[in-house]
Design a protein around this motif. Structure first.
Motif, PDB file in Angstrom:
ATOM      1  N   ARG A   1       0.841  -1.210   0.000  1.00  0.00           N
ATOM      2  CA  ARG A   1       0.000   0.000   0.000  1.00  0.00           C
ATOM      3  C   ARG A   1       0.877   1.262   0.000  1.00  0.00           C
ATOM      4  NH1 ARG A   1      -5.234   1.167   2.290  1.00  0.00           N
ATOM      5  NH2 ARG A   1      -5.662  -1.063   2.240  1.00  0.00           N
ATOM      6  N   LYS A   2       1.975   1.197   0.764  1.00  0.00           N
ATOM      7  CA  LYS A   2       2.876   2.346   0.835  1.00  0.00           C
ATOM      8  C   LYS A   2       3.542   2.607  -0.511  1.00  0.00           C
ATOM      9  CE  LYS A   2       6.253   4.338   4.019  1.00  0.00           C
ATOM     10  NZ  LYS A   2       7.017   4.110   5.272  1.00  0.00           N
ATOM     11  N   ASN A   3       3.947   1.526  -1.206  1.00  0.00           N
ATOM     12  CA  ASN A   3       4.560   1.675  -2.530  1.00  0.00           C
ATOM     13  C   ASN A   3       3.567   2.260  -3.529  1.00  0.00           C
ATOM     14  OD1 ASN A   3       7.110   0.712  -1.874  1.00  0.00           O
ATOM     15  ND2 ASN A   3       6.633  -1.406  -2.421  1.00  0.00           N
ATOM     16  N   MET A   4       2.311   1.807  -3.465  1.00  0.00           N
ATOM     17  CA  MET A   4       1.316   2.327  -4.387  1.00  0.00           C
ATOM     18  C   MET A   4       1.044   3.807  -4.122  1.00  0.00           C
ATOM     19  SD  MET A   4       0.792  -0.037  -6.481  1.00  0.00           S
ATOM     20  CE  MET A   4      -0.426   0.899  -7.415  1.00  0.00           C
ATOM     21  N   LYS A   5       1.115   4.196  -2.864  1.00  0.00           N
ATOM     22  CA  LYS A   5       0.923   5.607  -2.538  1.00  0.00           C
ATOM     23  C   LYS A   5       2.069   6.452  -3.115  1.00  0.00           C
ATOM     24  CE  LYS A   5       0.385   8.724   1.388  1.00  0.00           C
ATOM     25  NZ  LYS A   5       0.311   8.831   2.856  1.00  0.00           N
ATOM     26  N   LYS A   6       3.291   5.927  -3.052  1.00  0.00           N
ATOM     27  CA  LYS A   6       4.429   6.629  -3.648  1.00  0.00           C
ATOM     28  C   LYS A   6       4.216   6.803  -5.149  1.00  0.00           C
ATOM     29  CE  LYS A   6       8.026   5.020  -0.429  1.00  0.00           C
ATOM     30  NZ  LYS A   6       9.254   4.166  -0.292  1.00  0.00           N
ATOM     31  N   ILE A   7       3.732   5.743  -5.787  1.00  0.00           N
ATOM     32  CA  ILE A   7       3.481   5.802  -7.226  1.00  0.00           C
ATOM     33  C   ILE A   7       2.418   6.850  -7.540  1.00  0.00           C
ATOM     34  CG2 ILE A   7       2.536   4.503  -9.191  1.00  0.00           C
ATOM     35  CD1 ILE A   7       3.872   1.999  -7.997  1.00  0.00           C
ATOM     36  N   GLU A   8       1.353   6.889  -6.749  1.00  0.00           N
ATOM     37  CA  GLU A   8       0.300   7.890  -6.937  1.00  0.00           C
ATOM     38  C   GLU A   8       0.881   9.302  -6.926  1.00  0.00           C
ATOM     39  OE1 GLU A   8      -2.461   7.318  -3.775  1.00  0.00           O
ATOM     40  OE2 GLU A   8      -2.760   5.191  -4.235  1.00  0.00           O
ATOM     41  N   LEU A   9       1.691   9.577  -5.915  1.00  0.00           N
ATOM     42  CA  LEU A   9       2.249  10.920  -5.750  1.00  0.00           C
ATOM     43  C   LEU A   9       3.205  11.275  -6.885  1.00  0.00           C
ATOM     44  CD1 LEU A   9       2.917  10.790  -1.900  1.00  0.00           C
ATOM     45  CD2 LEU A   9       1.123  12.082  -3.059  1.00  0.00           C
ATOM     46  N   VAL A  10       4.040  10.319  -7.304  1.00  0.00           N
ATOM     47  CA  VAL A  10       5.014  10.571  -8.366  1.00  0.00           C
ATOM     48  C   VAL A  10       4.322  10.777  -9.708  1.00  0.00           C
ATOM     49  CG1 VAL A  10       6.821   9.479  -9.759  1.00  0.00           C
ATOM     50  CG2 VAL A  10       6.989   9.475  -7.275  1.00  0.00           C
ATOM     51  N   LEU A  11       3.322   9.949 -10.021  1.00  0.00           N
ATOM     52  CA  LEU A  11       2.592  10.106 -11.270  1.00  0.00           C
ATOM     53  C   LEU A  11       1.958  11.486 -11.369  1.00  0.00           C
ATOM     54  CD1 LEU A  11       0.825   6.625 -11.543  1.00  0.00           C
ATOM     55  CD2 LEU A  11       2.519   7.531 -13.138  1.00  0.00           C
ATOM     56  N   ASN A  12       1.357  11.939 -10.276  1.00  0.00           N
ATOM     57  CA  ASN A  12       0.714  13.248 -10.272  1.00  0.00           C
ATOM     58  C   ASN A  12       1.741  14.374 -10.363  1.00  0.00           C
ATOM     59  OD1 ASN A  12      -1.815  14.846  -9.887  1.00  0.00           O
ATOM     60  ND2 ASN A  12      -0.708  15.550  -8.068  1.00  0.00           N
ATOM     61  N   GLU A  13       2.847  14.219  -9.641  1.00  0.00           N
ATOM     62  CA  GLU A  13       3.906  15.245  -9.665  1.00  0.00           C
ATOM     63  C   GLU A  13       4.492  15.393 -11.061  1.00  0.00           C
ATOM     64  OE1 GLU A  13       8.356  15.915  -7.735  1.00  0.00           O
ATOM     65  OE2 GLU A  13       6.901  14.633  -6.704  1.00  0.00           O
ATOM     66  N   LEU A  14       4.784  14.269 -11.726  1.00  0.00           N
ATOM     67  CA  LEU A  14       5.370  14.320 -13.063  1.00  0.00           C
ATOM     68  C   LEU A  14       4.388  14.849 -14.094  1.00  0.00           C
ATOM     69  CD1 LEU A  14       7.431  10.983 -13.182  1.00  0.00           C
ATOM     70  CD2 LEU A  14       8.276  13.320 -12.898  1.00  0.00           C
ATOM     71  N   GLN A  15       3.106  14.505 -13.931  1.00  0.00           N
ATOM     72  CA  GLN A  15       2.110  15.001 -14.865  1.00  0.00           C
ATOM     73  C   GLN A  15       2.021  16.526 -14.799  1.00  0.00           C
ATOM     74  OE1 GLN A  15      -1.635  12.993 -14.837  1.00  0.00           O
ATOM     75  NE2 GLN A  15      -2.687  14.575 -16.027  1.00  0.00           N
ATOM     76  N   GLN A  16       2.097  17.077 -13.602  1.00  0.00           N
ATOM     77  CA  GLN A  16       2.080  18.531 -13.458  1.00  0.00           C
ATOM     78  C   GLN A  16       3.361  19.154 -14.016  1.00  0.00           C
ATOM     79  OE1 GLN A  16       0.396  20.218  -9.739  1.00  0.00           O
ATOM     80  NE2 GLN A  16       0.144  18.114  -9.063  1.00  0.00           N
TER      81      GLN A  16
END
Length: 248
Positions: free
Chosen positions: A91-106
């Motif tokens: 769950r923690k790894n998936m949360k990291k992925i969520e944050l990184v995907l959103n950060e890179l998209q911006q």
């Protein structure tokens, strides 16, 4: 005691209220992903009905149904909470992925590639795809998201809705525009992920069937699905649908 048909009063009550359990199960199922079986909800609901029957102190007969509905819904939600379980590290790894995907998209003003995402996470592409595979079953909404105090890994989707009087947290989300936000998030996904989500949630195809349509392996479908869910959760978090800011 027995009724005119030779049934015990308990059996009579169960028979009378079984249709209500099925109705509540189907109402809840309509708001949940296809992987949730309505029969499991009905089974949990019947346990809730039995619990209500054993604990209810009869004063006014008409009040039993109101009490039973609360116990039935509670039993169904407990069943869903159990199904939400995922290893803490995953769950923690998936949360990291969520944050990184959103950060890179911006940062890029476009959807990042898997290679770009892996690089930002400081892992190899193979390791990133392994993280996605391990995150199979990652959900858009967890019932833990409703508790308002689940620790550092809790996203608290309903922090802004605690004053809502609805007893159904999923309905509270829908009432406050969450459904529209989800639809928009799906529309903004990369084309392949948008197609996959449509096949899975609208056409109700399983991962193997989707793999045939997209001409990729079932395991690859699972990875893309996990990434799509992570991408959507990141977007929804950024739109303040959780209690966390986008840079938490």
């Amino acid at each position: 005691m027995y009724d005119s048909k030779g049934r015990t009063i308990k059996e009579e009550v169960l028979t009378k209220h079984t249709p209500m359990v099925k109705k509540l199960a189907h109402q809840l199922k309509a708001k949940l992903p296809p992987n949730i079986e309505v029969d499991d909800l009905i089974q949990a609901g019947m346990i809730g009905l039995l619990d209500a029957l054993s604990k209810y102190e009869e004063t006014v007969q008409a009040q039993f149904e109101t009490y039973a509905v609360q116990r039935i819904r509670g039993a169904m939600l407990d069943q869903l909470r159990e199904n939400d379980w995922m290893p803490r590290g995953t769950r923690k790894n998936m949360k990291k992925i969520e944050l990184v995907l959103n950060e890179l998209q911006q940062e890029y003003s476009r959807h990042p590639t898997e290679i770009e995402t892996a690089k930002k996470l400081k892992v190899s592409l193979k390791e990133y795809q392994k993280m996605l595979s391990e995150g199979a079953g990652h959900q858009l909404v967890y019932f833990d998201d409703f508790n308002g105090g689940g620790g550092e890994d809790s996203d608290h989707f309903l922090d802004r809705f605690y004053s809502d009087t609805s007893s159904d947290p999923l309905q509270a989300l829908i009432n406050h525009g969450f459904r529209a936000a989800v639809i928009k998030a799906i529309e903004n996904l990369p084309e392949r992920e948008k197609l996959l989500m449509g096949l899975y949630y609208e056409q109700e195809l399983n991962l193997k069937e989707i793999g045939v349509v997209l001409e990729i392996s079932e395991s690859r479908v699972s990875q893309i699905h996990s990434q799509a869910i992570a991408r959507m959760r990141g977007v929804l978090r950024n739109q303040k649908w959780t209690g966390l800011s986008s840079n938490t």
